[in-house]
Write a protein that holds these residues in place. Structure first.
Motif, short mmCIF file in Angstrom:
data_model
loop_
_atom_site.label_atom_id
_atom_site.label_comp_id
_atom_site.label_asym_id
_atom_site.label_seq_id
_atom_site.Cartn_x
_atom_site.Cartn_y
_atom_site.Cartn_z
N LYS A 120 -3.27 12.42 3.61
CA LYS A 120 -2.59 12.23 2.29
C LYS A 120 -1.98 13.07 1.48
O LYS A 120 -0.88 14.35 2.18
CB LYS A 120 -3.68 12.35 1.22
CG LYS A 120 -5.05 11.67 1.53
CD LYS A 120 -5.99 12.02 -0.27
CE LYS A 120 -6.86 11.21 -0.11
NZ LYS A 120 -7.94 11.26 -1.34
N HIS A 121 -0.59 12.77 0.79
CA HIS A 121 0.71 13.49 0.54
C HIS A 121 0.21 13.93 -0.45
O HIS A 121 -0.15 14.28 -0.96
CB HIS A 121 1.66 12.52 -0.30
CG HIS A 121 3.11 13.08 -0.41
ND1 HIS A 121 4.03 14.03 0.81
CD2 HIS A 121 4.09 14.12 -1.40
CE1 HIS A 121 4.44 14.70 0.97
NE2 HIS A 121 5.73 14.14 -0.49
N PHE A 122 0.77 15.59 0.04
CA PHE A 122 0.53 17.05 -0.86
C PHE A 122 1.87 17.26 -1.29
O PHE A 122 3.08 16.63 -0.37
CB PHE A 122 -0.03 18.10 -0.21
CG PHE A 122 -1.88 17.65 -0.15
CD1 PHE A 122 -2.45 16.61 -0.55
CD2 PHE A 122 -2.17 19.12 1.00
CE1 PHE A 122 -3.44 17.08 -0.17
CE2 PHE A 122 -3.34 19.49 0.86
CZ PHE A 122 -4.01 18.27 0.39
N CYS B 156 1.10 10.08 -2.68
CA CYS B 156 1.92 8.99 -1.84
C CYS B 156 3.56 10.03 -1.86
O CYS B 156 3.35 10.82 -3.01
CB CYS B 156 2.14 7.81 -2.80
SG CYS B 156 2.85 7.65 -4.03
N THR B 157 3.60 9.08 -0.81
CA THR B 157 5.66 9.87 -1.39
C THR B 157 6.91 9.50 -2.10
O THR B 157 5.41 7.82 -3.18
CB THR B 157 5.98 9.54 0.82
OG1 THR B 157 6.28 8.04 0.63
CG2 THR B 157 5.34 9.89 1.75
N LEU B 158 7.24 10.14 -1.80
CA LEU B 158 8.00 9.65 -3.83
C LEU B 158 8.47 7.90 -3.61
O LEU B 158 8.69 6.88 -3.97
CB LEU B 158 9.49 10.17 -3.26
CG LEU B 158 10.78 10.03 -4.29
CD1 LEU B 158 9.83 9.82 -5.51
CD2 LEU B 158 12.02 11.10 -3.97
N ASP B 159 8.80 7.39 -2.03
CA ASP B 159 9.55 6.89 -1.74
C ASP B 159 8.31 4.87 -2.33
O ASP B 159 8.81 4.13 -2.80
CB ASP B 159 9.16 5.88 0.34
CG ASP B 159 11.16 7.11 0.46
OD1 ASP B 159 11.69 7.28 -0.71
OD2 ASP B 159 10.82 7.22 1.80
N GLU B 160 7.16 5.50 -1.14
CA GLU B 160 5.89 4.51 -1.77
C GLU B 160 5.84 4.28 -2.94
O GLU B 160 5.32 3.47 -4.03
CB GLU B 160 4.59 4.91 -1.31
CG GLU B 160 3.36 4.47 -1.15
CD GLU B 160 3.73 3.01 -0.90
OE1 GLU B 160 2.99 2.05 -0.82
OE2 GLU B 160 4.73 2.20 -0.21
N TYR B 161 5.48 5.88 -4.07
CA TYR B 161 5.83 5.49 -5.52
C TYR B 161 7.11 4.87 -6.28
O TYR B 161 6.75 3.89 -7.44
CB TYR B 161 5.44 7.22 -6.66
CG TYR B 161 5.42 6.75 -7.63
CD1 TYR B 161 4.47 7.50 -7.90
CD2 TYR B 161 6.14 7.32 -8.90
CE1 TYR B 161 3.33 7.35 -9.00
CE2 TYR B 161 5.83 7.02 -9.72
CZ TYR B 161 4.44 7.33 -9.97
OH TYR B 161 4.81 7.49 -11.74
N SER B 162 7.83 5.18 -5.43
CA SER B 162 9.07 3.99 -6.60
C SER B 162 8.77 2.75 -5.99
O SER B 162 9.53 1.77 -6.91
CB SER B 162 9.92 4.71 -5.57
OG SER B 162 10.34 6.23 -5.63
N ARG B 163 8.38 3.11 -4.94
CA ARG B 163 7.91 1.14 -4.04
C ARG B 163 7.36 0.67 -5.49
O ARG B 163 7.09 -1.18 -5.49
CB ARG B 163 7.39 1.28 -2.98
CG ARG B 163 7.94 -0.56 -2.21
CD ARG B 163 7.20 -1.05 -1.13
NE ARG B 163 5.67 -0.24 -0.95
CZ ARG B 163 5.08 -2.03 -1.34
NH1 ARG B 163 5.40 -2.84 -1.40
NH2 ARG B 163 4.10 -0.54 -0.65
N LYS B 164 6.05 1.00 -5.75
CA LYS B 164 4.91 0.11 -6.87
C LYS B 164 5.57 0.51 -8.22
O LYS B 164 5.25 -0.47 -8.45
CB LYS B 164 3.80 1.03 -6.24
CG LYS B 164 2.78 1.76 -5.12
CD LYS B 164 2.20 0.50 -4.52
CE LYS B 164 1.52 0.39 -3.35
NZ LYS B 164 0.39 -0.93 -2.95
#
Length: 294
Positions: free
Chosen positions: A247-249, A198-206
């Motif tokens: 998928k985010h690489f 995932c992107t950094l934004d999605e990881y941060s949200r989770k």
């Protein structure tokens, strides 16, 4: 800043399909090229059609014996594939024989065709999440040695022993980003959390939701080690960089990859786990990215 660790995800299946000897030889060459990595990770799958697939737990045992300088982990075991009491015993045994180098990763399971092809009932998401939580409770109980009794809706044990009990605690990793159940279970039980591709934004949200669950339970979220899994593609020539539309690489020049990793580190990630598309890509990562974090 916490020490930053890097892990290698083995290629448990390969497309186009490789023969079983070729597949394992390829993985051994990956491990040998992963200089500076501290962990080896194994996926848990049985059946991908015509592709050769290596089983997770037996692979971890072999890797732990063959590469004594590395930790081994599952990312992640499908809890429904193995009786949780037996899994607790298997994990305790591998922890003993490896000198404390196991990280046990668990998830609820998701690959329906695999369940059905191997004769497992495929429950609803709700039931699989209930099973995951009960499995974790049984495993934790048994790692204390026993006698342990647990009566749940899905699993039960009666006066069970797990001896020798682990002398070194086995870290428990929970994988997934389900906001209602998975992250709540992570907040309650996990030593490590993984979310992937995932992107950094999605990881941060989770991560924000995970921390909310921790706050509700009265747990310090700093007790949970944050890990991130993706595919890495590093090259000076932009034409050689591989990206995926779904998928985010972690992909780009060495400087771009380093900067993105630094951004994940800024939100708390301390353990990165990567797949590599080929051995030269791994070698470029070791040569041009890894030294920045040492």
């Amino acid at each position: 800043m916490s020490r930053i660790e890097f892990g290698l995800m083995l290629q448990m299946m390969q497309r186009p399909p490789l023969g079983p000897d070729e597949l394992w030889d390829y993985n051994q060459r990956l491990i040998q090229a992963a200089e500076g990595f501290s962990t080896i990770w194994v996926e848990d799958h049985f059946d991908w059609g015509e592709a050769a697939v290596m089983e997770c737990f037996s692979t971890m045992c072999y890797v732990a014996a063959s590469y004594p300088h590395l930790k081994v982990g599952s990312l992640v075991l499908g809890q429904g594939y193995r009786n949780p009491a037996l899994l607790a015993k298997m994990a305790a045994n591998l922890q003993l024989m490896s000198g404390g180098r196991l990280i046990l990763g668990l998830g609820a399971g998701w690959q329906e065709h695999e369940y059905r092809s191997y004769g497992y009932h495929f429950p609803s998401v709700k039931e699989r999440m209930e099973q995951l939580e009960e499995a974790i409770q049984i495993i934790r109980l048994l790692w204390q040695g026993g006698p342990a009794t647990f009566v749940g809706r899905h699993y039960r044990i009666e006066e069970a022993h797990c001896l020798p009990a682990p002398q070194q605690p086995i870290p428990l990793l929970i994988g997934g980003g389900g906001e209602q159940r998975t992250l709540a279970i992570t907040a309650r039980y996990a030593d490590l959390w993984n979310f992937n591709s995932c992107t950094l934004d999605e990881y941060s949200r989770k991560l924000g939701i995970l921390r909310e669950h921790c706050q509700r339970l009265g747990r310090n979220p700093a007790e949970i080690t944050l890990t991130y899994l993706s595919t890495a593609s590093v090259a000076d020539d932009p034409a050689l960089v591989v990206r995926d539309p779904k998928k985010h690489f972690i992909a780009g020049s060495p400087a771009e990859v380093i900067r993105e990793l630094e951004q994940f580190i800024e939100v708390g990630v301390s353990h990165f786990i990567f797949r590599f598309l080929d051995i030269p890509s791994l070698e470029r990562f070791v040569r041009s990215v890894l030294p920045h974090f040492r």
